[in-house]
Design a protein around this motif. Structure first.
Motif, mmCIF file in Angstrom:
data_model
loop_
_atom_site.group_PDB
_atom_site.id
_atom_site.type_symbol
_atom_site.label_atom_id
_atom_site.label_comp_id
_atom_site.label_asym_id
_atom_site.label_seq_id
_atom_site.Cartn_x
_atom_site.Cartn_y
_atom_site.Cartn_z
ATOM 1 N N CYS A 132 0.855 -1.182 0.000
ATOM 2 C CA CYS A 132 0.000 0.000 0.000
ATOM 3 C C CYS A 132 0.891 1.231 0.000
ATOM 4 C CB CYS A 132 -0.936 -0.008 1.216
ATOM 5 S SG CYS A 132 -1.944 1.476 1.354
ATOM 6 N N ARG A 133 0.912 1.949 -1.111
ATOM 7 C CA ARG A 133 1.726 3.152 -1.226
ATOM 8 C C ARG A 133 0.829 4.377 -1.099
ATOM 9 N NH1 ARG A 133 4.252 -0.211 -5.222
ATOM 10 N NH2 ARG A 133 6.442 -0.625 -4.701
ATOM 11 N N VAL A 134 1.159 5.247 -0.187
ATOM 12 C CA VAL A 134 0.391 6.478 0.030
ATOM 13 C C VAL A 134 1.276 7.653 -0.347
ATOM 14 C CG1 VAL A 134 -0.793 7.916 1.714
ATOM 15 C CG2 VAL A 134 -0.976 5.426 1.868
ATOM 16 N N PRO A 135 0.985 8.322 -1.477
ATOM 17 C CA PRO A 135 1.798 9.481 -1.868
ATOM 18 C C PRO A 135 1.674 10.606 -0.845
ATOM 19 C CG PRO A 135 0.433 8.710 -3.704
ATOM 20 C CD PRO A 135 -0.054 8.011 -2.477
ATOM 21 N N LEU A 136 2.773 11.276 -0.590
ATOM 22 C CA LEU A 136 2.805 12.426 0.305
ATOM 23 C C LEU A 136 2.988 13.670 -0.552
ATOM 24 C CD1 LEU A 136 2.852 13.261 3.326
ATOM 25 C CD2 LEU A 136 5.347 13.222 3.171
ATOM 26 N N GLU A 143 -1.159 17.485 -5.983
ATOM 27 C CA GLU A 143 -2.470 16.896 -5.719
ATOM 28 C C GLU A 143 -3.282 16.785 -7.002
ATOM 29 O OE1 GLU A 143 -6.598 18.225 -3.478
ATOM 30 O OE2 GLU A 143 -4.685 18.983 -2.752
ATOM 31 N N GLN A 144 -3.333 17.863 -7.775
ATOM 32 C CA GLN A 144 -4.128 17.861 -8.995
ATOM 33 C C GLN A 144 -3.574 16.873 -10.013
ATOM 34 O OE1 GLN A 144 -7.044 19.460 -9.243
ATOM 35 N NE2 GLN A 144 -7.265 18.268 -11.129
ATOM 36 N N ALA A 145 -2.256 16.740 -10.074
ATOM 37 C CA ALA A 145 -1.655 15.788 -11.014
ATOM 38 C C ALA A 145 -2.034 14.361 -10.660
ATOM 39 C CB ALA A 145 -0.135 15.955 -11.017
ATOM 40 N N LEU A 146 -2.026 14.026 -9.374
ATOM 41 C CA LEU A 146 -2.402 12.682 -8.949
ATOM 42 C C LEU A 146 -3.871 12.399 -9.214
ATOM 43 C CD1 LEU A 146 -0.465 12.304 -5.575
ATOM 44 C CD2 LEU A 146 -0.176 10.889 -7.598
ATOM 45 N N ILE A 198 -4.078 9.668 -0.519
ATOM 46 C CA ILE A 198 -2.947 10.591 -0.522
ATOM 47 C C ILE A 198 -2.955 11.374 0.790
ATOM 48 C CG2 ILE A 198 -2.789 10.813 -3.022
ATOM 49 C CD1 ILE A 198 -4.336 13.356 -2.892
ATOM 50 N N LYS A 199 -1.773 11.819 1.189
ATOM 51 C CA LYS A 199 -1.628 12.538 2.450
ATOM 52 C C LYS A 199 -0.984 13.893 2.171
ATOM 53 C CE LYS A 199 -0.846 9.925 6.028
ATOM 54 N NZ LYS A 199 -0.189 9.076 7.053
ATOM 55 N N TYR A 213 -12.781 12.579 -3.558
ATOM 56 C CA TYR A 213 -12.879 12.955 -4.960
ATOM 57 C C TYR A 213 -13.422 11.789 -5.790
ATOM 58 C CZ TYR A 213 -9.636 16.691 -3.592
ATOM 59 O OH TYR A 213 -9.035 17.761 -2.977
ATOM 60 N N GLY A 214 -14.200 12.134 -6.815
ATOM 61 C CA GLY A 214 -14.652 11.164 -7.809
ATOM 62 C C GLY A 214 -14.631 11.792 -9.174
ATOM 63 N N HIS A 215 -14.056 11.108 -10.162
ATOM 64 C CA HIS A 215 -13.889 11.647 -11.514
ATOM 65 C C HIS A 215 -13.180 12.992 -11.508
ATOM 66 C CE1 HIS A 215 -16.057 8.500 -13.495
ATOM 67 N NE2 HIS A 215 -17.142 8.698 -12.787
ATOM 68 N N GLY A 216 -12.206 13.143 -10.603
ATOM 69 C CA GLY A 216 -11.408 14.350 -10.566
ATOM 70 C C GLY A 216 -12.065 15.533 -9.889
ATOM 71 N N LYS A 217 -13.267 15.357 -9.347
ATOM 72 C CA LYS A 217 -13.978 16.462 -8.701
ATOM 73 C C LYS A 217 -14.207 16.148 -7.230
ATOM 74 C CE LYS A 217 -16.437 17.894 -12.888
ATOM 75 N NZ LYS A 217 -17.772 18.171 -13.478
ATOM 76 N N LYS A 218 -14.176 17.196 -6.422
ATOM 77 C CA LYS A 218 -14.420 17.010 -4.997
ATOM 78 C C LYS A 218 -15.893 16.719 -4.765
ATOM 79 C CE LYS A 218 -14.144 20.519 -2.091
ATOM 80 N NZ LYS A 218 -13.543 21.533 -1.201
ATOM 81 N N ILE A 219 -16.159 15.625 -4.055
ATOM 82 C CA ILE A 219 -17.547 15.240 -3.798
ATOM 83 C C ILE A 219 -17.933 15.414 -2.330
ATOM 84 C CG2 ILE A 219 -17.695 13.638 -5.746
ATOM 85 C CD1 ILE A 219 -17.125 11.358 -3.826
#
Length: 318
Positions: A132-136, A143-146, A198-199, A213-219
């Motif tokens: 389990c890799r959690v990007p920091l 954040e937007q790129a991920l 992500i952290k 987020y879902g489909h790149g948008k904050k839900i």
């Protein structure tokens, strides 16, 4: 200097003959063992050859007999020599390690048992440990790129910023902050193959905040920082709304593997509806004190969102 402490002992036949109950000290790759000459010479193998005077044996200055092998499975080797049986390891890798030691010490019976077990289990005992890799992340651009690169996977972000010292904290603040982090770790292990976790450690002035987020948008967003209005100053505390965090994590799973945005789904789980459906105790107290009921439009929006979300869950389960 180290070599001076190791001396060859070429003749130990006087130790073996007539003394099967004599104890010897073995240092196998740093693992220390006590056993008897009788155990070591019970079967026809390399250890018997070592302790019958036919092979040179090295000892250190304290009398430990040195064997240049890994000591991880040497206890199993000794138990097999004592009882002619030993419980075999459960993982394929450790069975292979024990097999290598059995081959080195020429213990044919143990070697056959290891090979037989390896043949029977095939690949059923996989040693592949899920990773389990959690990007920091440290910037909104990261954040937007991920999020953009994972359009087919929901995203859960935890922002933690305890080093922001402009706030004061209550006694339970740090404890609740740790609970949020522990829940994040638990969820990331459970859903790592379905959700990108992500952290964020320096993203904003918030102390603790979950974003979904879902489909790149904050839900949805769950802010775990609450301001308590005191007499002369503002006190900041950290909350732990565990049930709501679980709920929003399960909600974001509805976006998994969808080819495109679903309008009903976006409306049912939008940040506006999610935030409207939750108010803190302090906010409720202020509203009641001012005599202001919740806006009718907010109640209707929450009702529509809940109904739509229920329909989506039912369709996904079916």
């Amino acid at each position: 200097m180290a070599e001076a402490l190791i001396e060859p002992c070429k003749d130990i036949s006087h130790i073996v003959k007539g003394n099967p109950s004599k104890y010897v000290k073995l240092n196998v790759g740093g693992s220390l063992h006590y056993t008897t000459i009788g155990t070591l010479t019970k079967h026809d193998n390399m250890l018997r050859a070592m302790f019958s005077g036919r092979m040179e044996v090295l000892t250190d200055s304290d009398g430990w007999i040195l064997i240049d092998r890994s000591g991880k499975h040497f206890g199993s080797i000794l138990n097999f020599l004592r009882d002619s049986a030993v419980p075999l390891p459960e993982t394929r890798r450790e069975i292979q390690e024990l097999l290598a030691e059995a081959k080195y010490y020429c213990i044919d019976e143990l070697e056959q048992e290891c090979m037989s077990l390896l043949g029977s289990i095939g690949d059923s005992r996989s040693d592949v440990v899920p990773i389990c890799r959690v990007p920091l992340i440290t910037s909104p651009r990261e954040e937007q790129a991920l999020i953009s690169a994972n359009q087919m996977r929901p995203v859960v972000k935890l922002l933690i910023n305890r080093h922001n010292n402009k706030y004061s904290y209550t006694g339970a603040s740090d404890d609740n902050l740790l609970k949020n982090i522990e829940l994040f770790d638990k969820l990331s292990l459970r859903f790592s193959n379905r959700v990108l976790f992500i952290k964020d450690v320096i993203g904003s002035n918030e102390i603790c905040c979950w974003t979904f987020y879902g489909h790149g948008k904050k839900i949805a967003e769950v802010c775990c920082t609450a301001i308590v209005y005191a007499t002369d100053r503002k006190n900041t505390k950290v909350e732990f709304p565990e049930a709501r965090i679980y709920e929003e994590t399960l909600n974001c799973l509805l976006y998994e593997n969808r080819t495109g945005p679903d309008q009903d789904l976006m409306q049912a789980t939008s940040a506006r509806v999610a935030v409207a459906s939750y108010t803190s105790d302090d906010e409720e107290d202020r509203r009641m004190g001012d005599g202001q009921p919740p806006p009718a439009q907010q109640q209707q929006s929450t009702s529509r969102g809940s109904a739509g979300l229920a329909r989506l869950r039912a369709s996904k389960n079916s």
